[in-house]
Enzyme design. Structure first.
Site, mmCIF file in Angstrom:
data_model
loop_
_atom_site.group_PDB
_atom_site.id
_atom_site.type_symbol
_atom_site.label_atom_id
_atom_site.label_comp_id
_atom_site.label_asym_id
_atom_site.label_seq_id
_atom_site.Cartn_x
_atom_site.Cartn_y
_atom_site.Cartn_z
ATOM 1 N N GLN A 1 -23.310 -43.417 -13.957
ATOM 2 C CA GLN A 1 -21.964 -43.320 -13.820
ATOM 3 C C GLN A 1 -21.473 -41.824 -14.171
ATOM 4 O O GLN A 1 -20.293 -41.792 -15.168
ATOM 5 C CB GLN A 1 -21.247 -44.330 -14.890
ATOM 6 C CG GLN A 1 -21.608 -45.954 -14.310
ATOM 7 C CD GLN A 1 -20.729 -46.023 -13.153
ATOM 8 O OE1 GLN A 1 -19.514 -45.307 -12.817
ATOM 9 N NE2 GLN A 1 -21.172 -47.130 -12.365
ATOM 10 N N SER A 2 -21.796 -40.996 -13.658
ATOM 11 C CA SER A 2 -21.385 -39.453 -14.182
ATOM 12 C C SER A 2 -20.175 -39.334 -13.571
ATOM 13 O O SER A 2 -20.218 -39.189 -12.226
ATOM 14 C CB SER A 2 -22.633 -38.819 -13.716
ATOM 15 O OG SER A 2 -22.070 -37.370 -13.621
ATOM 16 N N ASN A 3 -19.296 -39.077 -14.272
ATOM 17 C CA ASN A 3 -17.898 -38.494 -13.860
ATOM 18 C C ASN A 3 -17.965 -37.178 -13.003
ATOM 19 O O ASN A 3 -17.611 -36.609 -11.998
ATOM 20 C CB ASN A 3 -17.019 -38.131 -14.740
ATOM 21 C CG ASN A 3 -16.662 -39.470 -15.554
ATOM 22 O OD1 ASN A 3 -16.261 -40.660 -15.036
ATOM 23 N ND2 ASN A 3 -16.640 -39.787 -16.909
ATOM 24 N N CYS B 1 -20.624 -35.968 -11.392
ATOM 25 C CA CYS B 1 -21.447 -36.416 -10.047
ATOM 26 C C CYS B 1 -20.093 -36.943 -8.952
ATOM 27 O O CYS B 1 -20.270 -36.387 -7.843
ATOM 28 C CB CYS B 1 -22.489 -37.262 -10.279
ATOM 29 S SG CYS B 1 -23.885 -36.753 -10.948
#
Length: 262
Positions: A99-101, A103
């Site tokens: 859930q990387s912001n 990325c």
């Protein structure tokens, strides 16, 4: 009607970069940036409960830097994307948590500039061979056509890992309950990975050492990341409530069709 304000004309444009005085010693200095964010982001008073006397807390809203690109991640991408285009790159590759912001912001920025994007996302060993779904940041990433590649946390740990509480993107029930309480009392929704943990630590220190903070002016930077909360719904669900089915007395006459507003 045509929109011709300065902000709309600058958005997605490439412009020369002049560093502030405190950064002029950096070498090499970026020559250009792409205008990807809506800046400057606003600052407003943050009325957290139980602040010490004469303590003033303000919130820098980098979570309002844009929609798909909301958060502070866009600030570095303005430089990174300009450098990639200058080098003639046709794709961007980056890595992060499931859930990387960062990325998500990278995937959107790449699409804005007509670059292909490959995302290497860390997930659990049990889920690495499954479709990652469309939750939170993944929904945006996959909608804009990013190529998602999964790697297990165990495989990634051979390269390195970070330990900011239980670990990166891991939360205690106290931290998540704090995020809920702040949203309920101030209307500001913090993310569970960065802003939520930082604010939790700030408030904890204020409550334990109020004299240290009394009379001070504090600026807290909200770095965005709202979509990361969607990955925490199972943990958050027991902490929220306030819903019930409305009881309607059977003696009240009912009409089909359009209801009346009273």
């Amino acid at each position: 009607m045509a929109l011709t304000t300065a902000s709309t004309l600058e958005f997605l444009s490439k412009k020369p970069y002049t560093p502030p005085s405190w950064a002029s010693h950096l070498n090499p200095l970026p020559s250009h940036v792409f205008s990807l964010a809506h800046l400057p982001t606003p600052i407003h008073k943050w009325n957290l409960p139980n602040l010490p006397p004469n303590t003033h807390l303000y919130l820098k809203r980098d979570d309002l830097s844009g929609m798909q690109l909301s958060g502070n991640k866009v600030r570095k991408l303005e430089f990174l994307m300009a450098d990639a285009v200058a080098q003639g790159a046709d794709c961007i590759i980056t890595i992060g948590g499931i859930q990387s912001n960062h990325c998500r912001a990278t995937a959107v920025a790449a699409k804005y500039l007509n670059l292909d994007c490959y995302l290497i996302l860390r997930t659990s060993k049990a889920l690495v061979d499954q479709d990652p779904g469309l939750t939170g940041n993944l929904l945006v990433e996959r909608l804009v056509g990013a190529h998602v590649q999964l790697i297990s946390k165990e495989e990634y740990a051979k390269i390195g890992s970070v330990a900011k509480g239980l670990g990166y993107a891991m939360n205690t029930s106290e931290e998540l309950n704090f995020v809920r309480e702040i949203a309920a009392t101030t209307g500001v929704v913090l993310d569970p990975v960065y802003s939520g943990k930082a604010a939790y630590g700030l408030v904890k220190d204020i409550s334990e050492s109020p004299k240290k903070w009394e009379g001070r002016k504090i600026l807290f930077i909200h770095t965005g990341g709202l979509l990361g909360l969607f990955d925490k719904v199972d943990q958050i669900a027991p902490l929220v409530g306030k819903w019930h089915r409305m009881d309607v007395n059977e003696s009240v006459p009912r009409q089909d069709g359009i209801g009346k507003m009273f």
